[in-house]
Every structure is written in structure tokens, then in C-alpha cells.
Design an enzyme around this catalytic site. Structure first.
Site, mmCIF file in Angstrom:
data_model
loop_
_atom_site.group_PDB
_atom_site.id
_atom_site.type_symbol
_atom_site.label_atom_id
_atom_site.label_comp_id
_atom_site.label_asym_id
_atom_site.label_seq_id
_atom_site.Cartn_x
_atom_site.Cartn_y
_atom_site.Cartn_z
ATOM 1 N N GLU A 47 -1.895 -17.226 -21.650
ATOM 2 C CA GLU A 47 -0.803 -16.994 -20.377
ATOM 3 C C GLU A 47 -0.438 -18.631 -19.829
ATOM 4 O OE1 GLU A 47 -2.670 -15.503 -17.253
ATOM 5 O OE2 GLU A 47 -4.482 -16.328 -17.362
ATOM 6 N N HIS B 215 0.858 -0.954 -0.006
ATOM 7 C CA HIS B 215 -0.045 -0.162 -0.026
ATOM 8 C C HIS B 215 0.796 1.232 0.240
ATOM 9 C CE1 HIS B 215 -3.592 -2.322 1.442
ATOM 10 N NE2 HIS B 215 -3.726 -2.224 0.394
ATOM 11 N N ASP C 194 1.914 -14.610 -16.296
ATOM 12 C CA ASP C 194 1.801 -15.839 -15.935
ATOM 13 C C ASP C 194 2.663 -16.672 -17.084
ATOM 14 O OD1 ASP C 194 0.722 -16.503 -13.623
ATOM 15 O OD2 ASP C 194 -1.285 -15.607 -14.411
ATOM 16 N N CYS D 127 -1.607 -7.774 -22.137
ATOM 17 C CA CYS D 127 -1.789 -7.221 -20.727
ATOM 18 C C CYS D 127 -0.842 -7.494 -19.577
ATOM 19 C CB CYS D 127 -3.451 -7.378 -20.491
ATOM 20 S SG CYS D 127 -3.583 -8.842 -20.231
HETATM 21 C C1 PEP Z 1 -0.653 -12.028 -16.537
HETATM 22 O O1 PEP Z 1 -0.805 -13.101 -16.114
HETATM 23 O O2 PEP Z 1 -0.037 -11.549 -17.436
HETATM 24 C C2 PEP Z 1 -1.884 -11.083 -16.502
HETATM 25 C C3 PEP Z 1 -1.959 -10.105 -16.830
HETATM 26 O O3 PEP Z 1 -2.736 -11.576 -15.103
HETATM 27 P P1 PEP Z 1 -2.238 -11.441 -13.547
HETATM 28 O O4 PEP Z 1 -1.072 -10.775 -13.758
HETATM 29 O O5 PEP Z 1 -3.563 -11.006 -13.207
HETATM 30 O O6 PEP Z 1 -2.030 -12.880 -13.380
HETATM 31 MG MG MG Z 2 -2.422 -14.035 -15.160
#
Ligand code: PEP
Ligand code: MG
Length: 570
Positions: free
Chosen positions: A430, A187, A454, A501
């Protein structure tokens, strides 16, 4: 002297150290005033705490944002938990003073949260400790330090920066933050970044080493702290500070622009969010849409799952805020490091390889259908919501989710609720399995988004949260890069769009590769939107293509990383 820690909020802060030490919260001399009197003291303290915290949350909402203020309102929610209060009352019944009741119950909760191997739970442990300290302060009449009164140019040195203290932070008088605890997702780090205050966290023994009034430089970009620097060092950092400010100011020109490379080719640049409230910050940061809404956060920190109406409201709010853009909402990605207590999920030996995400949801259709219905209904107005499935490894999972989605459509039709009949369904790529059969998966879904966080973990067989193997966790490994490239190719062969992402989307070193492979959409944290837009703008397709070919001819992570750093465009 040089100290090292985790660079958690970029920028250079220069000033004089102000060390905030723990208050004396010793209550051993407090005597028991009787059952009723102690209960009354506890009740008055709870009311005072709620009033103080509510007003702090209001201030922080204005100065930092919704998410930051929710850290404090979360503490009020925690304290109003009837179980916590009844445990305190029981201790008073058994002859303990209100201080002892608060101390022991909070400590018990903090230990319980701290023992769970989950970053979010550890955060909650920090929140309960903060709550304990402030409740004891009120009971004992000890005052909180008022950070707003510290002199201009103060560098705050503190063991841990609880949210309640962070409320007093302002760039007007605080130059930087240095703590002994916390990581990039703590935080303290979230608040420091929101306030754009340079911060280095997790510096061992900082409280022993730094003295009040010491001259201090905090380099939040490098995670380095210079104590009592000489004139030469000071001069060097003043220049670095000016260069950083200039760089940040220069990015402003990208705020209201489209995202285009130097040849004018357009890319979508979206933001990742974890709550509906963050959509506002994302829009203000210049995002053109939402590339990842991590809906699991809606399900955490509460006693039961959010009902369809509550989910509908959250998804609709984001859809409306980005009425002209796309909003990719990921269905519940729980398990792994994100446990939801009330769902009664079993502890597993290998939670990242366990019963999580789409696997859990397909096995709990009643829970999943509520979310799918809310998403379908939220898409009715703007038709801009896309549903994204996490952790897909097989076609059966896409088919299973699609079947449930169709059932939900039929129900909504019968009930007469408006919904998006054409809602698009895509997947996170992923897992290595998904990357290897991307061509097959692309036949049955509408889009891909590559989750490099991931994907790197699973391709490299390296736990993304384990500091000991951190060096092996790298997106620059040829295996990870080849996976990314082939997923983009598979998407385009099937004529579906592909985004990214994971955190790698915000890594400026990868931009030429992602561009030349034809990634359609980058989705990054709100504070990375402008740097990413600027980064894309710096490259021509031909140069990016050359860079990508060269990088992919190298056979080691360090080789690739070194090469991409050497050609990086600042
Ligand atoms: C990822 O795995 O790249 C992702 C964007 O999701 P998270 O970080 O929530 O696992
Ligand atoms: Mg992920």
C-alpha cells in the site's frame, strides 16, 4: 425541487416527509435542589439511561447486528467512565443542578472529540451529544419520538440521526432517511446500510427546506432527493425502484456459490471486517474467508490495550467461523487517522507519513509481541490464520516482524502453549516503495494484499480524507493501475498469492482488469460480496484481457474511467 447530498445507503425510497425536530431541552428554570438531592437525581438518571439503552441495544442486536448494537453499548461504557461521572459530581458540588452538570460535561467531551481530525473521534462526539440529549430528556421528563409508530411510507428527515433513534427504524414503516449531517462512514450510514434503508446524508438545510407531509423521493444510490415530484418524475423513480429491487433479488442466486468467471476460473472472494462479531455477518453475506481483519478497532474505545487472552479469543472466534477458509488478520494499523489515546502517541504534522502501523509496532515490541503471540496461538486449531503487516516499505520491516514472531514462537514453545508453527506472514502492498520493490519483498513473505485505499493516496499524493482534493483521488489513474498490475506480476513471478483488500476490490468497473492480471483474491465489505461475485461471473478471460489492454493504452484517469464505464456489465 432537487436536493443533493451523499448517497450513503443504496436504493430508492418514496414516501411522505416526517421532520423530526429537536426537543425543547431548556433547563434554565430548573432550580438547584441541594447537593444530595441533585446527586440522587443524576444517579437515577444514569440508571434509567443505562436500562433504556441496554434494552435498545438488545433490540438493535436482533434487527441489525452486533456492530450496530455496540454503538449503543458504547454509550453506556462512555457514561460509566469514572472521570466523566466525577466531573458531573464536581459540578453539582459547586452548586449546579444535575441538568447543568450533564449538559456542560457532555458538551465539553463532544467539543474535545469534534476537534480531533479523525472520523472515529467525530463519531464519538456525535455519540456524546446523543447521550447528553437523552440524559437531559430523562431529567426534564421530555419524551423521545417513537419512530416505530410513524405511518407506513415515512421518509425520515432529521438534522442528525443518533443511534438511539435509529433503534426505532424499520423497513416496515420507514421508506428512507434524509439527514443534514454525516458521511459514508457515520453511524447513521452504517445503520442504514445494515437495515438496507435508502439514505442520503449531508443535505445542507434539509430541515429548512422540507415540510412535514411533503412528497419525497430519496435516491440513495445517486445521493439525490426529489421534493414534491411531479407525476412524470414519480413514474420514473417507481420504475428505478422496481429495477433496483429486482437487481438485489437476482443477486441471491450467488449466495451459496463459488466465485467463478464465465470460463469457470475460480477466485477467492473474502470479506473485510473490523471486529470478531462482524465475521458472522460476513459469513452470512456469502464470504468465503476473511481478507482483512482490521485489528486496530479492538484497541480503540477503551482505556488500555486488549490482553493476550482477549485478543486470542477474538482471533479464534473468526478462525473458527471460517474453519474451511482463510482468515487474514492485519496487525495493528494505528496512527494516520486512527489514534489510540492511551498509547500516548504524539500529534504529528503529517500523521499519514508519520510514526504509524508497522513502524510504531516495531518500535513498541512489548505491545506488538502480545498481538503476535495471540495470533500464533489462535492459529493452533484451524491453521487458517495468516498474519499481514500494514504499511510496509522495506525488507527490514518484514525481517523485524519475523524476528519478533520467531521469538514469540520460542516463548510459546517453552511455555507449552500450542501455536501454529507454519503460520504464514504476508504484507499489505500500500506504499509506492513496496509496489516498486514488490519483487524483492515477495522473496521474504508468503502473500501480498494490495491496499488500494492507501496506495492511491500515496501514489497520487492526495489525502484520502480531504474532500477538496477528492477529484484527484482516483484508482483509475494510469499510475495507480500500473502499480497494481506490476505488484500482481511480481507476486506471481515469486509464486505467492496476491489479493486486494482496498475499496477498489469492490469496484465493478475494475473487475476485467483485476481478472486479466490474475488477482487471486478479492476482499470486500460484506454487502459487496454478492455484487462482486456476480460481477466476476459476467466476464470471460479473453474479453477481460481485451478490456484491460484497451484501458491500459489510455493515458488519463478520465479516459480510463470513461472507457471502463462504457463497457461495464450491469
Ligand atoms: C488500504 O489502505 O487499502 C486498506 C485496505 O487499509 P485501510 O483502509 O485500513 O488503510
Ligand atoms: Mg491502509
Amino acid at each position: 425541487m432537487i436536493l443533493r447530498g451523499i448517497g450513503a445507503s443504496e436504493g430508492i425510497g418514496i414516501g411522505k416527509a416526517v421532520c423530526i425536530r429537536e426537543k425543547n431541552l431548556d433547563y434554565s428554570s430548573v432550580s438547584y435542589a441541594g447537593r444530595e438531592a441533585e446527586k440522587r437525581r443524576l444517579q437515577e438518571t444514569i440508571e434509567k439511561f443505562e436500562a433504556q439503552t441496554g434494552s435498545m441495544a438488545g433490540q438493535i442486536l436482533e434487527r441489525a447486528g452486533q456492530k450496530e448494537s455496540e454503538i449503543l453499548t458504547g454509550q453506556i461504557a462512555m457514561l460509566s467512565d469514572p472521570f466523566m461521572q466525577s466531573q458531573m459530581a464536581e459540578m453539582i458540588e459547586s452548586g449546579q443542578c444535575a441538568e447543568a452538570a450533564v449538559d456542560q460535561v457532555c458538551t465539553m467531551y463532544a467539543e474535545m472529540f469534534a476537534g480531533v481530525d479523525d472520523e472515529l473521534m467525530r463519531q464519538r462526539a456525535a455519540d456524546v451529544r446523543d447521550l447528553r440529549g437523552r440524559m437531559l430528556s430523562i431529567l426534564l421528563g421530555a419524551g423521545e419520538p417513537d419512530l416505530s409508530r410513524l405511518p407506513v411510507g415515512s421518509v425520515l428527515v432529521i438534522h442528525d440521526l443518533p443511534p438511539s433513534l435509529a433503534v426505532g427504524l424499520s423497513r416496515e414503516n420507514i421508506a428512507a432517511i434524509l439527514t443534514e449531517t454525516g458521511g459514508k462512514t457515520s453511524h447513521s450510514a452504517i445503520l442504514a446500510r445494515a437495515l438496507e434503508l435508502p439514505a442520503v446524508l449531508g443535505v445542507p438545510k434539509a430541515m429548512e427546506t422540507v415540510r412535514d407531509g411533503d412528497g419525497i423521493i430519496v435516491d440513495g444510490s445517486e445521493g439525490v432527493v426529489m421534493l414534491n415530484p411531479d407525476q412524470l418524475t414519480l413514474g420514473k423513480y417507481l420504475k428505478k425502484q422496481a429495477a433496483f429491487e429486482q437487481k438485489r433479488a437476482k443477486l441471491e442466486v450467488y449466495r451459496n456459490r463459488e466465485t467463478r468467471d464465465a470460463d469457470g476460473r475460480r477466485y477467492a472472494l473474502y470479506a473485510n471486517i473490523g471486529s470478531a462479531a462482524e465475521a458472522e455477518a460476513a459469513a452470512q453475506a456469502g464470504a468465503e474467508g476473511i481478507g482483512l481483519f482490521r485489528t486496530e478497532f479492538l484497541f480503540m474505545d477503551r482505556a488500555k490495550p486488549p490482553a493476550e487472552a482477549e485478543q486470542l479469543e477474538a482471533y479464534q472466534a473468526v478462525s473458527r467461523r471460517f474453519a474451511d477458509g482463510e482468515v487474514i488478520i492485519r496487525t495493528l494499523d494505528i496512527g494516520g487517522d486512527k489514534m489510540v489515546g492511551y498509547l500516548g502517541m504524539d500529534r504529528e504534522d503529517n500523521p499519514f507519513l508519520g510514526h504509524r502501523a508497522i513502524r510504531y509496532c516495531l518500535d513498541h515490541p512489548d505491545l506488538y509481541r502480545v498481538q503476535l503471540r495471540a495470533l500464533l496461538r489462535a492459529g493452533a486449531e484451524q491453521h487458517n490464520i495468516k498474519i499481514m503487516l500494514p504499511l510496509v516499505t522495506s525488507l527490514e520491516e518484514i525481517r523485524g516482524a519475523r524476528a519478533l514472531l520467531e521469538q514469540c514462537k520460542t516463548e510459546l514453545e517453552q511455555e507449552g502453549h500450542p501455536y501454529d508453527r507454519e503460520i504464514r506472514l504476508g504484507i499489505m502492498v500500500e506504499t509506492p516503495a513496496a509496489a516498486l520493490i514488490a519483487d524483492l519483498l515477495a522473496q521474504e513473505c508468503d502473500f501480498f494484499s494490495i491496499g488500494t485505499n492507501d496506495l492511491t493516496q500515496y501514489v497520487m499524493a492526495v489525502d484520502r480524507g480531504n474532500a477538496r482534493v477528492e477529484k484527484l483521488y482516483t484508482v483509475f489513474h494510469p499510475a495507480v493501475l500500473r502499480s497494481i498490475r506490476s505488484v500482481i506480476q511480481a507476486a506471481h513471478a515469486a509464486d505467492i498469492p496476491v489479493g486486494m483488500c482496498g475499496e477498489a476490490a469492490a469496484d465493478p468497473r475494475l473487475i476485467p482488469l483485476l481478472m486479466s492480471w490474475g488477482l487471486d483474491e478479492f476482499s470486500v465489505g460484506a454487502s459487496q460480496v454478492l455484487p462482486t461475485r456476480a460481477g466476476i461471473h459476467r466476464w470471460r478471460a479473453e474479453e477481460a484481457g481485451q478490456a484491460a489492454r484497451e484501458a491500459m493504452s489510455l493515458s488519463t484517469s478520465s479516459g480510463v474511467q470513461g472507457y471502463l464505464e462504457a463497457i461495464a456489465r450491469p
